[in-house]
Design an enzyme around this catalytic site. Structure first.
Site, PDB file in Angstrom:
ATOM      1  CB  CYS A 191      -0.888  -0.249   1.286  1.00 51.56           C
ATOM      2  SG  CYS A 191      -2.002  -1.225   1.386  1.00 51.56           S
ATOM      3  CG  HIS A 195      -1.615   5.521  -1.840  1.00 48.27           C
ATOM      4  ND1 HIS A 195      -2.271   6.047  -2.860  1.00 48.27           N
ATOM      5  CD2 HIS A 195      -2.207   3.931  -1.980  1.00 48.27           C
ATOM      6  CE1 HIS A 195      -3.252   5.111  -3.459  1.00 48.27           C
ATOM      7  NE2 HIS A 195      -3.341   4.068  -3.390  1.00 48.27           N
ATOM      8  NE  ARG A 234      -8.810   3.173  -4.619  1.00 46.40           N
ATOM      9  CZ  ARG A 234      -8.823   2.140  -5.799  1.00 46.40           C
ATOM     10  NH1 ARG A 234      -9.051   0.634  -6.503  1.00 46.40           N
ATOM     11  NH2 ARG A 234      -7.590   2.669  -6.745  1.00 46.40           N
ATOM     12  CB  CYS A 238      -5.983  -1.771  -3.425  1.00 45.41           C
ATOM     13  SG  CYS A 238      -6.381   0.624  -3.564  1.00 45.41           S
TER      14      CYS A 238
END
Length: 277
Positions: A191, A195, A234, A238
C-alpha cells in the site's frame, strides 16, 4: 519474526519503525507528508485526497461537487436510518449520540471481544441484534447508511484511539501497520509503495494520492464504479490491482488495516461521502 520483516520493509521504504509507539508513528507519518508536499500548508486539505496536491484535477472535482453524485445516497441513508426496525427500535438506539456525528470515532477497539470494530460492522451488529438481516459490506444499502452518518460527521476531526496498555489493541494496530508496508501480489507492491513512496507521481493517467487523509472521505462515489462504495471495497480493488488475492470485506486483515490507516489520519476532519474519478 513479524517485527523483523516489518522493520526491513519499512527501512527499505519509509520512516515508520516497528518499535515506535502509535503516537510516534503518527508524528513521523504527518511529518513525512508535510515535507513531501510543502505546498499543502493546511493539513486539513488532505481530507480532499489527491485534490489536495493536484490543482488541475481539483478544479474538475470542485465542479462535480457542485452537484454531487452521492447526494441521493445521503437522502436514502437518512431514510433508512430513521426508519424503525420491525421491533420498533432503530439505529439511534445502538450508537452513542443517537448515531449522529460519530463517524470520526471509528474504527474502535472492542476490548470485550478483542477486535477492531468498524462502523459497518457495528451497523450490521445493530441490525442483527434487532432481528434484521445483515447488509452486504461493499455497496448498496450499507454505503448509503455510511454516507448519511459521514455527512452528519463532516468537519469532526478523526479521533481513533489505540488504548494504552492494551496489548491486544496494539497487536491489531501493528498488524494493520504490517499489512500497509508488506509487499504482495505478482507486482510486489505494498500500500505504501503507491501512497507514500510514490505519492504525487503519475501512474499512467492517474496521480497517486497521498496516504494521509485516505480514510476521511468514505464512502466514495467513484466514476469507474458508477456508484457509491465502501473503504473495504477499495481495499479489495487495490489488492487485485497488484495481482494479489483480495480479503473479504470486514475481514480481520482489512479491519486492522483500517485501524492503522485511520489512526494515521487523526486530527484531519471527516469529509465524507466523497466523489472521486
Amino acid at each position: 519474526m513479524k517485527k523483523q520483516i516489518l522493520s526491513l520493509a519499512v527501512a527499505a521504504l519509509l520512516p515508520l519503525s516497528a518499535q515506535a509507539t502509535p503516537a510516534e508513528d503518527l508524528e513521523t507519518y504527518h511529518k513525512f507528508f508535510k515535507e513531501r508536499f510543502e505546498e499543502v500548508t493546511d493539513i486539513n486539505e488532505y481530507a480532499n485526497g489527491v485534490y489536495a496536491i493536484d490543482e488541475d484535477r481539483r478544479a474538475n472535482w470542485e465542479a462535480i461537487e457542485e452537484f454531487p453524485p452521492y447526494e441521493p445516497m445521503i437522502e436514502e441513508g437518512q431514510q433508512m436510518f430513521e426508519t424503525p426496525f420491525a421491533n420498533g427500535k432503530g439505529y439511534a438506539d445502538c450508537f452513542e449520540n443517537g448515531g449522529i456525528g460519530i463517524s470520526q470515532n471509528y474504527p474502535k477497539w472492542d476490548a470485550e471481544k478483542k477486535r477492531v470494530l468498524t462502523l459497518p460492522l457495528a451497523i450490521n451488529e445493530c441490525r442483527e441484534a434487532n432481528g434484521e438481516k445483515a447488509l452486504g459490506y461493499k455497496k448498496g444499502a450499507i454505503a448509503s447508511l455510511l454516507a448519511y452518518m459521514a455527512f452528519t460527521s463532516r468537519g469532526n476531526p478523526t479521533n481513533v484511539i489505540v488504548p494504552e496498555g492494551d496489548a491486544d489493541a496494539l497487536a491489531a494496530y501493528e498488524s494493520g501497520k504490517h499489512f500497509y508496508f508488506a509487499r504482495r501480489g505478482q507486482l510486489n507492491f505494498a500500500c505504501s509503495t503507491c501512497h507514500m513512496q510514490y505519492s504525487g507521481k503519475m501512474l499512467r493517467a492517474d496521480r497517486l494520492s497521498p496516504a494521509l487523509g485516505h480514510t476521511t472521505h468514505w464512502p466514495v462515489y467513484r466514476s469507474n464504479w458508477g456508484e457509491l462504495g465502501t473503504l473495504h471495497r477499495r481495499f479489495g480493488g487495490c489488492n487485485e490491482q497488484v495481482r494479489a488475492k483480495a480479503f473479504p470485506a470486514q475481514s480481520e486483515e482489512y479491519r486492522n488495516l483500517e485501524y492503522f490507516l485511520t489512526y494515521m489520519s487523526n486530527g484531519i476532519p471527516v469529509n465524507g461521502p466523497g466523489a472521486r474519478q
